[in-house]
Design a protein around this motif. Structure first.
Motif, short mmCIF file in Angstrom:
data_model
loop_
_atom_site.label_atom_id
_atom_site.label_comp_id
_atom_site.label_asym_id
_atom_site.label_seq_id
_atom_site.Cartn_x
_atom_site.Cartn_y
_atom_site.Cartn_z
N SER A 170 -2.51 -12.08 7.21
CA SER A 170 -1.49 -11.69 8.20
C SER A 170 -0.15 -11.47 7.51
N ASP A 171 0.52 -10.40 7.86
CA ASP A 171 1.86 -10.08 7.36
C ASP A 171 1.92 -9.82 5.86
N TYR A 215 3.75 -6.48 5.43
CA TYR A 215 4.59 -6.19 6.59
C TYR A 215 5.88 -5.54 6.13
N ASN A 216 6.15 -4.33 6.60
CA ASN A 216 7.42 -3.65 6.34
C ASN A 216 7.73 -3.54 4.85
N TYR A 232 -1.01 -7.71 11.66
CA TYR A 232 0.24 -7.28 11.04
C TYR A 232 0.14 -7.07 9.53
N TYR A 274 1.69 -3.66 8.93
CA TYR A 274 2.56 -3.24 10.02
C TYR A 274 3.85 -2.61 9.49
N ASN A 275 4.27 -1.52 10.13
CA ASN A 275 5.56 -0.89 9.88
C ASN A 275 5.76 -0.44 8.43
N ASN A 276 4.84 0.41 7.97
CA ASN A 276 4.97 1.04 6.67
C ASN A 276 5.03 2.54 6.86
N TYR A 331 -2.26 -5.22 15.60
CA TYR A 331 -1.09 -4.61 14.98
C TYR A 331 -1.25 -4.38 13.47
#
Length: 162
Positions: A8-9, A12-13, A33, A36-38, A55
């Motif tokens: 997880s994470d 992340y980003n 996640y 997430y957000n790449n 996510y």
């Protein structure tokens, strides 16, 4: 490629724009996640993956999404191990190609493929003769065009048909 889980994470980003999994991947789980957000645009999930967490790839601008080991010939003979896709896992409103889902999938949570814009081109082929009851009612959003196997070596549109 001996990694079996992406935590997880984990990424992340992280401004990742290119993601390639080895063809001999032993990866079985991509947790929530994880990416997430790449800036990932093209993604192929290895056939060894069984679970994708909520996510996991949301927040990326995917233009291509492939599940390795998933047949595209209308026969539904898949080598994918994928069984579960978590809530809002993929942001597919920009995917301009077709997505094929393996017959091994038993669970897809809500908005896993969030196709919610009328002008998006979301076309999803499910390698089963019907959408499984275990899929959340809103698994593909409101506007995805959905097809299932027709038993004759092809597909039949069952929702949002042209």
């Amino acid at each position: 490629a001996s990694t079996t889980t992406i935590a997880s994470d984990a990424f992340y980003n992280d401004n990742i724009s290119t993601l390639t999994f080895a063809g001999t991947s032993h990866l079985t789980s991509i947790e929530q996640y994880a990416f997430y957000n790449n800036d990932i645009t093209t993604l192929t999930i290895p056939a060894s993956v069984t679970t994708i967490g909520g996510y996991a790839f949301n927040g990326n601008s995917l233009t291509s999404l492939t599940f390795a080991g998933t047949s595209t010939n209308g026969l539904g003979i898949d080598t994918s191990s994928l069984t579960t896709i978590g809530y809002v896992s993929f942001d597919v409103d920009n995917v301009n190609s077709i997505i094929y889902l393996p017959s091994t999938l038993t669970t897809i949570d809500g908005y896993s493929f969030s196709c919610d814009y009328r002008d998006s081109i979301c076309t999803i082929y499910v390698n089963n003769t019907a959408i499984p009851n275990s899929f959340n009612d809103s698994w593909a959003g409101n506007y995805a065009r959905k097809y299932v196997l027709n038993g004759l070596g092809g597909y039949t549109c069952v929702e949002n048909c042209p």
